[in-house]
Motif scaffolding. Structure first.
Motif, PDB file in Angstrom:
ATOM      1  N   ASN A  76     -10.766 -37.577 -95.908  1.00  0.00           N
ATOM      2  CA  ASN A  76      -9.706 -37.922 -96.859  1.00  0.00           C
ATOM      3  C   ASN A  76      -8.378 -38.229 -96.186  1.00  0.00           C
ATOM      4  OD1 ASN A  76     -11.417 -37.646 -99.055  1.00  0.00           O
ATOM      5  ND2 ASN A  76     -10.973 -35.474 -99.300  1.00  0.00           N
ATOM      6  N   GLY A  77      -8.248 -37.890 -94.915  1.00  0.00           N
ATOM      7  CA  GLY A  77      -7.019 -38.186 -94.183  1.00  0.00           C
ATOM      8  C   GLY A  77      -6.763 -39.670 -94.007  1.00  0.00           C
ATOM      9  N   VAL A  78      -7.841 -40.484 -94.117  1.00  0.00           N
ATOM     10  CA  VAL A  78      -7.675 -41.934 -94.024  1.00  0.00           C
ATOM     11  C   VAL A  78      -6.815 -42.437 -95.191  1.00  0.00           C
ATOM     12  CG1 VAL A  78      -8.943 -44.137 -94.028  1.00  0.00           C
ATOM     13  CG2 VAL A  78      -9.767 -42.221 -92.661  1.00  0.00           C
ATOM     14  N   GLY A  79      -6.683 -41.607 -96.229  1.00  0.00           N
ATOM     15  CA  GLY A  79      -5.798 -41.954 -97.347  1.00  0.00           C
ATOM     16  C   GLY A  79      -4.359 -42.208 -96.905  1.00  0.00           C
ATOM     17  N   LEU A  80      -3.970 -41.645 -95.764  1.00  0.00           N
ATOM     18  CA  LEU A  80      -2.618 -41.893 -95.243  1.00  0.00           C
ATOM     19  C   LEU A  80      -2.372 -43.385 -95.076  1.00  0.00           C
ATOM     20  CD1 LEU A  80       0.089 -41.163 -93.828  1.00  0.00           C
ATOM     21  CD2 LEU A  80      -1.224 -40.893 -91.726  1.00  0.00           C
ATOM     22  N   VAL A  81      -3.265 -44.063 -94.363  1.00  0.00           N
ATOM     23  CA  VAL A  81      -3.068 -45.495 -94.123  1.00  0.00           C
ATOM     24  C   VAL A  81      -3.608 -46.350 -95.267  1.00  0.00           C
ATOM     25  CG1 VAL A  81      -2.798 -45.414 -91.624  1.00  0.00           C
ATOM     26  CG2 VAL A  81      -5.094 -45.455 -92.583  1.00  0.00           C
ATOM     27  N   MET A  82      -4.414 -45.764 -96.134  1.00  0.00           N
ATOM     28  CA  MET A  82      -4.867 -46.481 -97.325  1.00  0.00           C
ATOM     29  C   MET A  82      -3.736 -46.521 -98.360  1.00  0.00           C
ATOM     30  SD  MET A  82      -8.363 -45.952 -99.509  1.00  0.00           S
ATOM     31  CE  MET A  82      -9.389 -46.379 -98.112  1.00  0.00           C
ATOM     32  N   ASN A  83      -3.107 -45.370 -98.610  1.00  0.00           N
ATOM     33  CA  ASN A  83      -1.991 -45.311 -99.560  1.00  0.00           C
ATOM     34  C   ASN A  83      -0.801 -46.136 -99.090  1.00  0.00           C
ATOM     35  OD1 ASN A  83      -3.573 -43.516-100.959  1.00  0.00           O
ATOM     36  ND2 ASN A  83      -2.098 -41.837-100.910  1.00  0.00           N
ATOM     37  N   ALA A  84      -0.644 -46.226 -97.774  1.00  0.00           N
ATOM     38  CA  ALA A  84       0.510 -46.949 -97.225  1.00  0.00           C
ATOM     39  C   ALA A  84       0.495 -48.428 -97.594  1.00  0.00           C
ATOM     40  CB  ALA A  84       0.567 -46.776 -95.713  1.00  0.00           C
ATOM     41  N   LYS A  85      -0.669 -48.960 -97.944  1.00  0.00           N
ATOM     42  CA  LYS A  85      -0.734 -50.372 -98.365  1.00  0.00           C
ATOM     43  C   LYS A  85       0.221 -50.632 -99.528  1.00  0.00           C
ATOM     44  CE  LYS A  85      -3.752 -53.207 -97.664  1.00  0.00           C
ATOM     45  NZ  LYS A  85      -3.871 -54.407 -96.863  1.00  0.00           N
ATOM     46  N   ASP A  86       0.410 -49.614-100.398  1.00  0.00           N
ATOM     47  CA  ASP A  86       1.229 -49.781-101.602  1.00  0.00           C
ATOM     48  C   ASP A  86       2.426 -48.845-101.645  1.00  0.00           C
ATOM     49  OD1 ASP A  86      -0.606 -51.696-102.688  1.00  0.00           O
ATOM     50  OD2 ASP A  86      -1.937 -50.029-103.210  1.00  0.00           O
ATOM     51  N   ASP A  87       2.770 -48.215-100.529  1.00  0.00           N
ATOM     52  CA  ASP A  87       3.850 -47.224-100.527  1.00  0.00           C
ATOM     53  C   ASP A  87       4.852 -47.555 -99.420  1.00  0.00           C
ATOM     54  OD1 ASP A  87       5.448 -44.911-100.085  1.00  0.00           O
ATOM     55  OD2 ASP A  87       3.912 -43.636-100.964  1.00  0.00           O
ATOM     56  N   ASP A  88       6.004 -48.069 -99.819  1.00  0.00           N
ATOM     57  CA  ASP A  88       7.029 -48.469 -98.848  1.00  0.00           C
ATOM     58  C   ASP A  88       7.506 -47.306 -97.988  1.00  0.00           C
ATOM     59  OD1 ASP A  88       6.910 -51.062 -99.793  1.00  0.00           O
ATOM     60  OD2 ASP A  88       8.658 -50.852-101.096  1.00  0.00           O
ATOM     61  N   ARG A  89       7.567 -46.102 -98.565  1.00  0.00           N
ATOM     62  CA  ARG A  89       8.030 -44.937 -97.789  1.00  0.00           C
ATOM     63  C   ARG A  89       7.061 -44.629 -96.654  1.00  0.00           C
ATOM     64  NH1 ARG A  89       8.194 -40.045-101.047  1.00  0.00           N
ATOM     65  NH2 ARG A  89       6.207 -40.889-101.695  1.00  0.00           N
ATOM     66  N   LEU A  90       5.772 -44.660 -96.951  1.00  0.00           N
ATOM     67  CA  LEU A  90       4.779 -44.412 -95.909  1.00  0.00           C
ATOM     68  C   LEU A  90       4.812 -45.524 -94.857  1.00  0.00           C
ATOM     69  CD1 LEU A  90       1.599 -43.006 -97.719  1.00  0.00           C
ATOM     70  CD2 LEU A  90       3.015 -41.861 -96.005  1.00  0.00           C
ATOM     71  N   GLN A  91       4.949 -46.764 -95.304  1.00  0.00           N
ATOM     72  CA  GLN A  91       5.023 -47.877 -94.363  1.00  0.00           C
ATOM     73  C   GLN A  91       6.194 -47.699 -93.402  1.00  0.00           C
ATOM     74  OE1 GLN A  91       5.053 -51.676 -96.374  1.00  0.00           O
ATOM     75  NE2 GLN A  91       3.174 -51.202 -97.499  1.00  0.00           N
ATOM     76  N   THR A  92       7.344 -47.334 -93.950  1.00  0.00           N
ATOM     77  CA  THR A  92       8.532 -47.132 -93.121  1.00  0.00           C
ATOM     78  C   THR A  92       8.323 -45.987 -92.142  1.00  0.00           C
ATOM     79  OG1 THR A  92       9.976 -47.989 -94.857  1.00  0.00           O
ATOM     80  CG2 THR A  92      11.003 -46.591 -93.180  1.00  0.00           C
ATOM     81  N   SER A  93       7.749 -44.899 -92.618  1.00  0.00           N
ATOM     82  CA  SER A  93       7.518 -43.738 -91.769  1.00  0.00           C
ATOM     83  C   SER A  93       6.522 -44.052 -90.654  1.00  0.00           C
ATOM     84  CB  SER A  93       7.012 -42.576 -92.622  1.00  0.00           C
ATOM     85  OG  SER A  93       6.882 -41.414 -91.851  1.00  0.00           O
ATOM     86  N   ILE A  94       5.424 -44.699 -90.989  1.00  0.00           N
ATOM     87  CA  ILE A  94       4.427 -45.068 -89.984  1.00  0.00           C
ATOM     88  C   ILE A  94       5.038 -46.021 -88.966  1.00  0.00           C
ATOM     89  CG2 ILE A  94       2.269 -46.356 -89.620  1.00  0.00           C
ATOM     90  CD1 ILE A  94       1.335 -45.153 -92.360  1.00  0.00           C
ATOM     91  N   GLY A  95       5.761 -47.018 -89.441  1.00  0.00           N
ATOM     92  CA  GLY A  95       6.403 -47.979 -88.536  1.00  0.00           C
ATOM     93  C   GLY A  95       7.396 -47.314 -87.600  1.00  0.00           C
ATOM     94  N   SER A  96       8.179 -46.390 -88.137  1.00  0.00           N
ATOM     95  CA  SER A  96       9.153 -45.673 -87.316  1.00  0.00           C
ATOM     96  C   SER A  96       8.456 -44.840 -86.243  1.00  0.00           C
ATOM     97  CB  SER A  96      10.022 -44.775 -88.199  1.00  0.00           C
ATOM     98  OG  SER A  96      10.869 -43.984 -87.403  1.00  0.00           O
ATOM     99  N   LEU A  97       7.399 -44.135 -86.634  1.00  0.00           N
ATOM    100  CA  LEU A  97       6.673 -43.315 -85.658  1.00  0.00           C
ATOM    101  C   LEU A  97       5.996 -44.184 -84.597  1.00  0.00           C
ATOM    102  CD1 LEU A  97       5.171 -40.592 -88.019  1.00  0.00           C
ATOM    103  CD2 LEU A  97       7.073 -40.337 -86.409  1.00  0.00           C
ATOM    104  N   LYS A  98       5.417 -45.294 -85.007  1.00  0.00           N
ATOM    105  CA  LYS A  98       4.790 -46.190 -84.034  1.00  0.00           C
ATOM    106  C   LYS A  98       5.823 -46.737 -83.054  1.00  0.00           C
ATOM    107  CE  LYS A  98       0.553 -47.681 -86.264  1.00  0.00           C
ATOM    108  NZ  LYS A  98      -0.295 -48.847 -86.576  1.00  0.00           N
ATOM    109  N   SER A  99       7.041 -46.983 -83.535  1.00  0.00           N
ATOM    110  CA  SER A  99       8.090 -47.487 -82.645  1.00  0.00           C
ATOM    111  C   SER A  99       8.512 -46.431 -81.624  1.00  0.00           C
ATOM    112  CB  SER A  99       9.299 -47.970 -83.446  1.00  0.00           C
ATOM    113  OG  SER A  99      10.063 -46.875 -83.922  1.00  0.00           O
ATOM    114  N   GLN A 100       8.121 -45.172 -81.874  1.00  0.00           N
ATOM    115  CA  GLN A 100       8.400 -44.079 -80.943  1.00  0.00           C
ATOM    116  C   GLN A 100       7.139 -43.697 -80.167  1.00  0.00           C
ATOM    117  OE1 GLN A 100      11.261 -41.092 -82.916  1.00  0.00           O
ATOM    118  NE2 GLN A 100      10.318 -42.186 -84.633  1.00  0.00           N
TER     119      GLN A 100
END
Length: 151
Positions: A76-100
């Motif tokens: 169920n943890g794959v829901g993190l990147v599945m939900n991010a398809k429609d969640d700007d907050r998750l997209q921003t958070s993932i993008g920020s972490l990837k940039s680090q």
């Protein structure tokens, strides 16, 4: 005399402020960490956002240059990147972490078992992010000296 006292205070304060990052580095040193995401956030991204905040707080404390972070998602943890398809907050958070330089690994067993197409169904996941088995990846990373964290 007052001028000297003020100058000494300013010098002491300046040294203290500049020494803060060094103190954090001395305290924590360099770290290798694997964050394990397999919980059920469902359609509500609150739990996933909490995990992302934990990782960012970790980076803030240790410094991105002193930290090697891998996020391993399966079940169920794959829901993190599945939900991010429609969640700007998750997209921003993932993008920020990837940039680090935070790496996000997704379990292929979960993708196959749930008939999930990583390029269509998941946010910002690439072929090189897919690992054969999430649990085997956790074990591999721990054997390599990564500290296990379950947010």
């Amino acid at each position: 005399m007052r001028l000297i006292a003020k100058a000494l205070f300013a010098l002491t304060f300046g040294i203290f402020v500049l020494a803060q990052p060094a103190l954090a580095n001395e305290r924590y040193g360099t770290q290798k960490v694997v964050y394990h995401i397999n919980g059920n956030g469902g359609k509500d991204s609150k739990a996933y956002m909490g995990a992302m905040r934990n990782i960012q707080n970790h980076i803030n404390a240790v410094g991105a240059e002193n930290l090697d972070v891998v996020v391993v998602m399966h079940g169920n943890g794959v829901g993190l990147v599945m939900n991010a398809k429609d969640d700007d907050r998750l997209q921003t958070s993932i993008g920020s972490l990837k940039s680090q330089n935070v790496a996000f690994h997704v379990c292929n067993n979960t993708l196959e078992g749930r008939n999930i197409n990583y390029s269509d169904d998941l946010y910002d996941v690439w072929e090189e992010d897919i690992v054969p088995s999430g649990v085997a990846e956790l074990s591999r990373l721990q054997a390599m000296g990564y500290t296990y964290i379950k947010p």
